[in-house]
Every structure is written in structure tokens, then in C-alpha cells.
Motif scaffolding. Structure first.
Motif, mmCIF file in Angstrom:
data_model
loop_
_atom_site.group_PDB
_atom_site.id
_atom_site.type_symbol
_atom_site.label_atom_id
_atom_site.label_comp_id
_atom_site.label_asym_id
_atom_site.label_seq_id
_atom_site.Cartn_x
_atom_site.Cartn_y
_atom_site.Cartn_z
ATOM 1 N N THR A 95 0.830 -1.200 0.000
ATOM 2 C CA THR A 95 0.000 0.000 0.000
ATOM 3 C C THR A 95 0.870 1.257 0.000
ATOM 4 O OG1 THR A 95 -0.102 0.197 2.410
ATOM 5 C CG2 THR A 95 -1.737 -1.250 1.350
ATOM 6 N N ALA A 96 0.236 2.392 -0.299
ATOM 7 C CA ALA A 96 0.948 3.661 -0.240
ATOM 8 C C ALA A 96 1.476 3.925 1.166
ATOM 9 C CB ALA A 96 0.032 4.796 -0.693
ATOM 10 N N ALA A 97 0.716 3.525 2.163
ATOM 11 C CA ALA A 97 1.173 3.703 3.551
ATOM 12 C C ALA A 97 2.424 2.882 3.819
ATOM 13 C CB ALA A 97 0.059 3.306 4.520
ATOM 14 N N ASP A 98 2.492 1.681 3.237
ATOM 15 C CA ASP A 98 3.702 0.866 3.383
ATOM 16 C C ASP A 98 4.921 1.602 2.824
ATOM 17 O OD1 ASP A 98 2.299 -1.290 4.485
ATOM 18 O OD2 ASP A 98 1.900 -2.163 2.509
ATOM 19 N N ILE A 99 4.749 2.177 1.622
ATOM 20 C CA ILE A 99 5.867 2.868 0.978
ATOM 21 C C ILE A 99 6.274 4.094 1.792
ATOM 22 C CG2 ILE A 99 6.627 4.067 -1.105
ATOM 23 C CD1 ILE A 99 6.243 0.994 -1.318
ATOM 24 N N TYR A 100 5.300 4.865 2.250
ATOM 25 C CA TYR A 100 5.621 6.047 3.052
ATOM 26 C C TYR A 100 6.364 5.667 4.328
ATOM 27 C CZ TYR A 100 3.759 10.196 0.833
ATOM 28 O OH TYR A 100 3.582 11.272 0.011
ATOM 29 N N SER A 101 5.993 4.533 4.917
ATOM 30 C CA SER A 101 6.650 4.117 6.154
ATOM 31 C C SER A 101 8.113 3.758 5.918
ATOM 32 C CB SER A 101 5.912 2.925 6.772
ATOM 33 O OG SER A 101 6.092 1.747 5.993
ATOM 34 N N ARG A 102 8.476 3.481 4.659
ATOM 35 C CA ARG A 102 9.857 3.117 4.337
ATOM 36 C C ARG A 102 10.739 4.324 4.035
ATOM 37 N NH1 ARG A 102 8.338 -1.749 0.098
ATOM 38 N NH2 ARG A 102 7.245 -3.105 1.588
ATOM 39 N N ILE A 103 10.136 5.499 3.903
ATOM 40 C CA ILE A 103 10.939 6.701 3.655
ATOM 41 C C ILE A 103 11.806 6.981 4.878
ATOM 42 C CG2 ILE A 103 10.877 9.197 3.293
ATOM 43 C CD1 ILE A 103 8.298 8.810 1.707
ATOM 44 N N ARG A 104 13.112 7.071 4.642
ATOM 45 C CA ARG A 104 14.046 7.356 5.731
ATOM 46 C C ARG A 104 14.362 8.844 5.813
ATOM 47 N NH1 ARG A 104 12.124 3.461 6.859
ATOM 48 N NH2 ARG A 104 12.993 1.358 7.076
ATOM 49 N N CYS A 105 14.334 9.516 4.662
ATOM 50 C CA CYS A 105 14.621 10.944 4.690
ATOM 51 C C CYS A 105 14.085 11.603 3.430
ATOM 52 C CB CYS A 105 16.119 11.217 4.814
ATOM 53 S SG CYS A 105 17.070 10.834 3.332
ATOM 54 N N TYR A 106 13.948 12.920 3.501
ATOM 55 C CA TYR A 106 13.571 13.754 2.370
ATOM 56 C C TYR A 106 14.744 14.654 2.003
ATOM 57 C CZ TYR A 106 8.614 12.668 3.368
ATOM 58 O OH TYR A 106 7.419 12.048 3.583
ATOM 59 N N LEU A 107 14.922 14.885 0.702
ATOM 60 C CA LEU A 107 15.840 15.902 0.206
ATOM 61 C C LEU A 107 14.988 16.985 -0.446
ATOM 62 C CD1 LEU A 107 18.550 13.641 -1.512
ATOM 63 C CD2 LEU A 107 18.663 14.686 0.768
ATOM 64 N N ILE A 108 15.009 18.183 0.091
ATOM 65 C CA ILE A 108 14.134 19.251 -0.364
ATOM 66 C C ILE A 108 14.981 20.396 -0.919
ATOM 67 C CG2 ILE A 108 12.305 20.860 0.277
ATOM 68 C CD1 ILE A 108 11.481 17.932 0.484
ATOM 69 N N THR A 109 14.690 20.808 -2.155
ATOM 70 C CA THR A 109 15.492 21.858 -2.797
ATOM 71 C C THR A 109 15.101 23.256 -2.345
ATOM 72 O OG1 THR A 109 13.998 22.016 -4.713
ATOM 73 C CG2 THR A 109 15.832 20.425 -4.850
ATOM 74 N N HIS A 110 13.814 23.461 -2.033
ATOM 75 C CA HIS A 110 13.341 24.752 -1.516
ATOM 76 C C HIS A 110 11.936 24.528 -0.978
ATOM 77 C CE1 HIS A 110 11.708 24.603 -5.580
ATOM 78 N NE2 HIS A 110 10.994 25.685 -5.386
#
Length: 377
Positions: A95-110
Motif C-alpha cells: 500500500t501507499a502507507a507501506d511505501i511512506y513508512s519506508r521513507i528514511r529521509c527527504y531531500l528538499i530543494t526549496h
């Protein structure tokens, strides 16, 4: 040799909210279950059920919306699935929730909304460990202002002053030559770029060199960026100088925006690129690549002697094929809401860039990024 897997959850530049910057990536020798990195965090919603998924080689940007990810998994339930242990094994339902739970970090440009909206809306809504958010100090201050309790609940805190119960930890990166580890076998180097002006003051954005540590291969990902030719604080040339010696053996893919089609006047670019300006920027990169190779050749012939030939400034070197082996992924195309073209706007803009680059003989492959692509680099 493959170094990265990238799934394009969203890649547009608005104003439509159904396809905004959002990329999920992992090291090719890791599994999706090991954890992933989100590059950008816009809020794409469902895409057309009739559009097939396409696989390319080399690519990358990430912003992720639950709606878009849910539709992606409806269309292609195996995109994040592990390799089955047996040929006849059933595909695991993810599920989408499964994938989101696997995010370890975000890289944000602005911190503009079309790059962080998905991060904001998902905060506190999915399970998994606390997620780090990396970017410049200025970018993360913008993100922090959203989580003030007025616009959105206080679900983010600074890494060096963590507040119990927050879902996101803001972790600034330094704009220097150092690569910072952000996930297993993945490190990034952040460099500043310019994204137009805000009340007459240059608005800063960032680009990331993303490195696979085991193979030392990289790709370059730009946030929103304006051309050096009209910028009050031109910064792109410095990035091209860093990238040039690595092309194409170490760095074979660049993700860069081209928001507008041909014909957009400079005074209404609003901190973005058009095909004319992107072709100029790629020409500047090609010149740096040729210059870098000439320096390396001269140094090799002189066995490392410090004395170098003075460069002939009367004529430019040939740029024919200078960018051969490089794939340039076109991102952040703004929607054709007036229906000016009879083709999707990302195809129109990429075609215009391709024609200009081919006319210069630079040799780069121009690719239109679209939602649902699985790119390998």
C-alpha cells in the motif's frame, strides 16, 4: 552497472495539483524494504489509468502524495515489490502507507508548496521511524514555519532540539564540497542555485549531487532554477564546473527543470528555464566538459607538471559530441491550461530542447520525465 532505482511519483510544475515534484529512490543493490529516499515532496494525485508505465535507463526529483502513490500501486502493484523467491509466487500487496513508512529521509530543494505539500500532509499520518528532512538552513526554516501550529500541527522539530512526538526532524546540510550520508550507500552534496527574486531579493534554491557510495556514480538533481544569463546572482556555472570532469563516466544523468515552452519572455520566467535558456546552460556545461578534458590531456602529457599551456581565447573549442553519454531528464513543465498544444506539455518542451541541443551537436540525450516512470541509473 546500475547504481540507482528511481520511481517518478510526480514531475510537473503546476498549477494543477495532480502532478507535482515527487521522486522516490534507492540504491540499486538495496531493496525497497531497506528504506528509501524521497527527493522533493509535492502532492501529485491520481494519474490517467490509460497511461502505460515506461522503463528508462539513467534518471531522478521527489515529492510524494498518498493519492498519486495509491494510484501508481493500483496500476502497477509490483513496482515496489521484492523479487519473488519462486517464479510462481504471488506478488505481495503493498500500500501507499507501506511505501511512506519506508521513507528514511527527504531531500528538499526549496520550501515552495509544490515541493513540500506531500511532506506536510503525510506528517503524522503514516507509521515508520521519524524521518529526517535535509536541505539548506533557509529551506528548512520555510518548512518549519508551516509546522507552527497555525498552518499545520507542530509535527516537525530541529534535529539538534528534537521535540518528543514529532514526525519530522529538520537536518540542515552545508553548501560545501562535503558529501553527507543520507541513507545506506547514498550520499549527497548540496550546492546553491538561484530561483528568481522575492521582493527584489534573490530567492535561493539548491541542487543535489546524489552519489552511490559503492560505485562512486552520481546523478545531478536541480530544484527550480533560473538561467545565469538573466540572474542577478548567477550560480549555475559553478555547478557545471563541478559536474564537468565527471561526465559521463561518473555522472551520466542530470534532472533539470524546463518550466516553459519556447516564446516565454525573460521578464515572465519567474525564476525558471525555457528551452532556449536550457540549451544555453547545456552549452555552458559542454564547454566546461571540453575544457576539463583538455586540461586532463595536457597534464597527462606533461606527467603532472604544473606548467600549463595558456588557453587560446580567440576561438571556442568544438563542442561536437561533448555531452555524449549524458541523459538530461526534463522536469517541472508547467501545465498547458490554455490547451495551446495538441501534445502533452512535457513532450512539447522536451522536443523543443532536443531540437536546440541537437542543432548544436552536443550529443546529450533529452528525455521527458513523466509520472509513473521507473528510471535506473
Amino acid at each position: 552497472m546500475t547504481s540507482f532505482d528511481i520511481v517518478v511519483v510526480g514531475c510537473g510544475g503546476g498549477p494543477s495539483e495532480n502532478n507535482l515534484s515527487s521522486y522516490l529512490l534507492k540504491a540499486a543493490d538495496a531493496t525497497w524494504e531497506d528504506g528509501l529516499v524521497a527527493l522533493e515532496a509535492g502532492t501529485p494525485l491520481p494519474f490517467s489509468r490509460n497511461r502505460p508505465r515506461v522503463n528508462y535507463a539513467p534518471a531522478i526529483h521527489t515529492g510524494s502524495g498518498i493519492g498519486a502513490l495509491t494510484r501508481l500501486l493500483d496500476l502497477h502493484p509490483d513496482v515496489f515489490a521484492p523479487e519473488p523467491s519462486e517464479p510462481e509466487a504471488d506478488v505481495q500487496v503493498i500500500t501507499a502507507a507501506d511505501i511512506y513508512s519506508r521513507i528514511r529521509c527527504y531531500l528538499i530543494t526549496h520550501s515552495h508548496l509544490d515541493h513540500v505539500n506531500g511532506l506536510v500532509l503525510s506528517a503524522g499520518s503514516v507509521q515508520g521511524p521519524t524521518k529526517l528532512v535535509h536541505g539548506s538552513k533557509r529551506t528548512l526554516e520555510g518548512v518549519a514555519s508551516i509546522f507552527s501550529g497555525e498552518i499545520w500541527p507542530k509535527l516537525a522539530s530541529w534535529k539538534d532540539a528534537e521535540v518528543p512526538g514529532t514526525s519530522l526532524l529538520l537536518s540542515p546540510l552545508s553548501p560545501d564540497e562535503v558529501y553527507t550520508s543520507v541513507a545506506h550507500d547514498i550520499s549527497v552534496r548540496m550546492m546553491p542555485i538561484s530561483h528568481g527574486q522575492n521582493d527584489g531579493i534573490p530567492y535561493p534554491c539548491t541542487a543535489f549531487f546524489v552519489r552511490h557510495d559503492s560505485t562512486n556514480r552520481e546523478f545531478l538533481f536541480f530544484g527550480d532554477v533560473e538561467p545565469d544569463s538573466i540572474s542577478s546572482e548567477p550560480k549555475n556555472l559553478e555547478i557545471w564546473r563541478v559536474a564537468a570532469p565527471k561526465i559521463p563516466e561518473t555522472l551520466s544523468a542530470i534532472f533539470i527543470e524546463c518550466s516553459w515552452p519556447l516564446g516565454r519572455a525573460d521578464d515572465i520566467l519567474y525564476g525558471h528555464l525555457s528551452p532556449k535558456h536550457l540549451a544555453q546552460e547545456l552549452t555552458a556545461l559542454a564547454l566546461e566538459v571540453v575544457s576539463s578534458r583538455q586540461r586532463a590531456s595536457t597534464e597527462g602529457r606533461s606527467n603532472g607538471a604544473s606548467k600549463k599551456k595558456k588557453r587560446n581565447t580567440d576561438s571556442l573549442p568544438s563542442l561536437e559530441g561533448a555531452l555524449a553519454g549524458l541523459r538530461v531528464y526534463i522536469t517541472h513543465c508547467k501545465d498547458d491550461i490554455q490547451k495551446t498544444f495538441d501534445k502533452p506539455i512535457h513532450e512539447v518542451i522536451a522536443s523543443q530542447v532536443r531540437e536546440l541541443v541537437d542543432a548544436k551537436g552536443l550529443g546529450a540525450e533529452i528525455i521527458a520525465v513523466e509520472q509513473g516512470l521507473h528510471i535506473t541509473i
